[in-house]
Design a protein around this motif. Structure first.
Motif, PDB file in Angstrom:
ATOM      1  N   ASN A  53       0.986  -1.093   0.138  1.00 32.53           N
ATOM      2  CA  ASN A  53      -0.016  -0.102  -0.064  1.00 32.53           C
ATOM      3  C   ASN A  53       0.840   1.318   0.038  1.00 32.53           C
ATOM      4  O   ASN A  53       2.030   1.318   0.372  1.00 32.53           O
ATOM      5  N   ASN A 138      -2.366  -4.263 -12.851  1.00 31.61           N
ATOM      6  CA  ASN A 138      -3.481  -4.953 -12.197  1.00 31.61           C
ATOM      7  C   ASN A 138      -3.340  -4.663 -10.503  1.00 31.61           C
ATOM      8  O   ASN A 138      -4.238  -5.130  -9.745  1.00 31.61           O
ATOM      9  N   ASN A 140      -3.702  -2.583  -7.060  1.00 35.01           N
ATOM     10  CA  ASN A 140      -4.711  -1.477  -6.645  1.00 35.01           C
ATOM     11  C   ASN A 140      -4.388  -1.182  -5.362  1.00 35.01           C
ATOM     12  O   ASN A 140      -4.997  -1.452  -4.413  1.00 35.01           O
ATOM     13  N   SER A 142      -4.107   0.559  -1.741  1.00 39.61           N
ATOM     14  CA  SER A 142      -4.911   1.627  -0.950  1.00 39.61           C
ATOM     15  C   SER A 142      -3.836   2.777  -0.570  1.00 39.61           C
ATOM     16  O   SER A 142      -2.828   2.475  -0.434  1.00 39.61           O
TER      17      SER A 142
END
Ligand code: SAH
Length: 235
Positions: A53, A138, A140, A142
């Motif tokens: 992240n 791909n 993602n 946070s």
């Protein structure tokens, strides 16, 4: 997973604030190594919110929290800080572990930024730009805010602008605050008005070294609270 013992000694090897340049008004305290690692484990192990992240450390100081998150496996670090001296130490600390490339440093005053929509938009765009090249298609990641803001002891309400800014930059926030009932009621209301709910409150001891002249004992222990906030999806 990274060993706790190794991580604690890594944090101990990081440089803290330079005592001769410390700014009392900014409530500059170096978070001790054990509390830092406990905090990062709470976020990274108990809540699985660090690995892969984007970590945003508001009031990053010398980089203790943010760099520890990177060592733990965060994708990148956005470090927001107004003090140039602290930023220089953060950079030196990052170099020691070859982490500089993963860090976006934003120099600025949180109080000012939190009130300025244009500045907030600019920062959000900077964060997106910075990640363009190194997020695979791909993935993602946070955006997670982690912070140990001023408690508002020297400047009343100093923690509010940090909370305010955090709500604009992420959907999940981990923040350390002074433990007290009145404060808790205030924080809950303040964040609810901004669409965030408290997920959990966790007690955390902090060891504060006698950095300032007014600290009589060499080391003081205080109880703080780690708040976890999430965006209220019902709103
Ligand atoms: N995160 C670091 C430092 C915590 S101390 C650690 O855990 O060790 C609080 C930090 O917030 C200090 O680095 C201080 O310089 C910074 N700070 C205080 N007020 C600020 C403001 N208005 N804008 C930006 N940074 C601020």
């Amino acid at each position: 997973m990274i060993k706790k013992k190794w991580l604690i000694s890594a944090v101990e090897s990081l440089e803290g604030f330079n005592n001769s340049k410390i700014k009392i008004k900014l409530e500059q305290y170096t978070t001790d190594a054990i509390s830092t690692v406990d905090f990062i484990y709470f976020i990274g192990v108990d809540n699985q919110d660090i690995i892969g992240n984007i970590i945003i450390d508001i009031g990053a100081g010398t980089g203790r929290l943010g760099l520890t998150a990177l060592l733990f496996g965060a994708l990148s670090l956005v470090a927001i800080e107004k003090d140039k001296d602290a930023i220089e130490i953060l950079k030196t600390n990052a170099k020691q572990f070859d982490l500089l490339e993963k860090i976006l440093i934003i120099e600025g005053d949180v109080e000012e930024i939190s009130k300025n929509e244009t500045k907030i938009k600019e920062i959000s765009e900077k964060i997106t730009d910075f990640h363009k090249d190194f997020i695979s298609n791909n993935a993602n990641p946070s955006k997670i805010v982690i912070m140990n803001p001023p408690f508002g002891i020297h400047k009343k309400g100093a923690d509010r602008s940090f909370l305010q800014l955090s709500t604009f930059l992420s959907e999940k926030i981990y923040s350390i605050h002074f433990s007290n009932e009145k404060n808790r009621i205030f924080i809950k209301k303040f964040m609810k008005e901004r669409g965030f709910l408290i997920d959990s409150i966790h007690s955390q001891k902090l060891f504060i070294k006698g950095t300032y002249n007014f600290h009589k004992k060499n080391q003081k222990q205080i109880i703080s609270n780690i708040y976890k906030f999430s965006k209220n999806s019902n709103e």
